[in-house]
Every structure is written in structure tokens, then in C-alpha cells.
Design a protein around this motif. Structure first.
Motif, PDB file in Angstrom:
ATOM      1  N   GLU A  64       0.833  -1.198   0.000  1.00  0.00           N
ATOM      2  CA  GLU A  64       0.000   0.000   0.000  1.00  0.00           C
ATOM      3  C   GLU A  64       0.871   1.252   0.000  1.00  0.00           C
ATOM      4  N   ASP A  65       1.950   1.248   0.759  1.00  0.00           N
ATOM      5  CA  ASP A  65       2.877   2.386   0.800  1.00  0.00           C
ATOM      6  C   ASP A  65       4.056   2.055  -0.106  1.00  0.00           C
ATOM      7  N   VAL A  66       3.803   2.080  -1.412  1.00  0.00           N
ATOM      8  CA  VAL A  66       4.751   1.535  -2.376  1.00  0.00           C
ATOM      9  C   VAL A  66       6.070   2.298  -2.432  1.00  0.00           C
ATOM     10  N   TYR A  78       3.533  -4.817  -7.139  1.00  0.00           N
ATOM     11  CA  TYR A  78       2.248  -4.142  -7.315  1.00  0.00           C
ATOM     12  C   TYR A  78       2.014  -3.105  -6.228  1.00  0.00           C
ATOM     13  N   TRP A  79       1.436  -1.996  -6.648  1.00  0.00           N
ATOM     14  CA  TRP A  79       0.964  -0.974  -5.723  1.00  0.00           C
ATOM     15  C   TRP A  79      -0.516  -1.238  -5.508  1.00  0.00           C
ATOM     16  N   ALA A  86      -5.449   6.330  -7.180  1.00  0.00           N
ATOM     17  CA  ALA A  86      -4.270   6.019  -7.982  1.00  0.00           C
ATOM     18  C   ALA A  86      -4.230   6.834  -9.275  1.00  0.00           C
ATOM     19  N   ASP A  99       2.672   2.837 -11.419  1.00  0.00           N
ATOM     20  CA  ASP A  99       2.961   4.008 -10.593  1.00  0.00           C
ATOM     21  C   ASP A  99       4.037   4.831 -11.293  1.00  0.00           C
ATOM     22  N   THR A 102       7.596   4.651  -9.041  1.00  0.00           N
ATOM     23  CA  THR A 102       8.341   3.416  -8.800  1.00  0.00           C
ATOM     24  C   THR A 102       8.291   2.433  -9.964  1.00  0.00           C
ATOM     25  N   SER A 104       5.963   0.344 -10.343  1.00  0.00           N
ATOM     26  CA  SER A 104       5.201  -0.824  -9.895  1.00  0.00           C
ATOM     27  C   SER A 104       3.852  -0.862 -10.601  1.00  0.00           C
ATOM     28  N   VAL A 106      -0.153  -1.575 -10.896  1.00  0.00           N
ATOM     29  CA  VAL A 106      -1.184  -1.135  -9.959  1.00  0.00           C
ATOM     30  C   VAL A 106      -2.318  -2.157  -9.905  1.00  0.00           C
TER      31      VAL A 106
END
Length: 168
Positions: A64-66, A78-79, A86, A99, A102, A104, A106
Motif C-alpha cells: 500500500e505504501d509503495v 504491485y501498488w 491512484a 505508478d 516506482t 510498480s 497497480v
């Protein structure tokens, strides 16, 4: 001498501000100076736990806190964040929503998370929940579907952070 005078004024201003805070709310000042895990999520503890697990090549990490977890782990697959929040922080890369900070991928809905859980061609999934103690339990940030999956009790908790809120 000019630098010494400036430094003295800065110190005096800082001391005055701290003094005013202490007079207005001394407990808030004390909490701010030594908050520890009473106020801050245990991001580092979660990352250390995952690093101790020797993840396989097909194992997946969701967070969650990517941004913070990418800082500690180097990458997150994954975020996990509801689509409504998002949207301002993603871009489409090769047909995948990612994201912008990062890279990542989603997961933005409960259906997407369930599809990933049901996927036969994956290893273990580790979901690093946020340790932010928000009044709604992060329901708003997650979206209803993701929140329901994370709180239904079907996913085993393998780690609880020093804050008592960060879970994997």
C-alpha cells in the motif's frame, strides 16, 4: 561576526518556537520529538521481514505504501491502491497501469486483487498493508473491494510490525 549574529538569531527563533509549543501543548511536543511507532508505520520492519523470507522468482510483493517499500526493498511488484486515488499517480506503460514514481504495476480494485490471488502461475503473495492509523481503516484509500478482501480474515497475517498496525 555577521554569520554569528545570524546563527544566534536562528537559534533564538527556534528556541522561542519550541518554547511556545511546549507551553501550548507539552504532550504534543513530547510526542513529536519521540513519537516512534506510536505515530509512525513500521515500514522498515515489514521490509526486513520480507528480506528474511528469501523470496522466489515467482513470489509477488504488493504494498500500500509503495514508495517507502521500494526504498527499503528495491522493488515492489504491485501498488495496492483504489483506482479513485491512484489515477493521479499512474501512467500506462506497454498496456499496464504503473505508478509513475516506482514503476510498480497497480492493483486498483478488489476484482483485480482476487484475480491475482486466483492466478495459478504465481508464487506466494505478500501484501504489505499500510500502518497508517486512519479513522476509516484505509477503506477510502483502498476502495471497497480491496478493503473487503484485506479485512475478511481469509488472508493469513504472517507479520505484524512494531506499530501494531503494519501487517503482511
Amino acid at each position: 561576526q555577521w554569520l554569528t549574529q545570524r546563527w544566534s538569531r536562528a537559534l533564538a527563533g527556534s528556541a522561542a518556537l519550541l518554547g511556545a509549543l511546549a507551553i501550548v501543548n507539552p504532550m504534543a511536543l513530547a510526542d513529536t520529538l519521540s513519537a516512534g511507532y506510536r505515530m509512525h508505520p513500521d515500514h522498515q520492519g515489514a521490509a526486513q521481514y520480507l528480506q528474511s523470507q528469501r523470496l522466489g522468482p515467482d513470489d509477488l510483493v504488493l504494498a500500500e505504501d509503495v514508495i517507502v517499500q521500494v526504498y527499503y526493498l528495491g522493488k515492489v511488484d504491485y501498488w495496492l491502491l483504489g483506482r479513485h486515488d491512484a489515477a493521479d499517480f499512474v501512467q500506462t506503460v506497454n498496456g499496464e497501469v504503473r505508478d509513475i514514481y516506482t514503476g510498480s504495476r497497480v492493483i486498483g480494485s478488489g476484482e483485480e486483487l482476487q484475480a491475482l490471488i486466483d492466478s495459478p502461475d504465481r508464487g506466494d503473495i505478500y501484501i504489505i498493508g499500510s500502518g497508517e492509523n486512519q479513522s476509516d481503516g484505509r477503506r477510502y484509500m483502498r476502495g471497497e473491494g480491496i478493503h473487503r478482501l484485506l479485512t475478511a480474515g481469509q488472508l493469513p497475517v504472517v507479520f505484524t510490525g512494531r506499530d501494531g498496525l503494519t501487517r503482511i
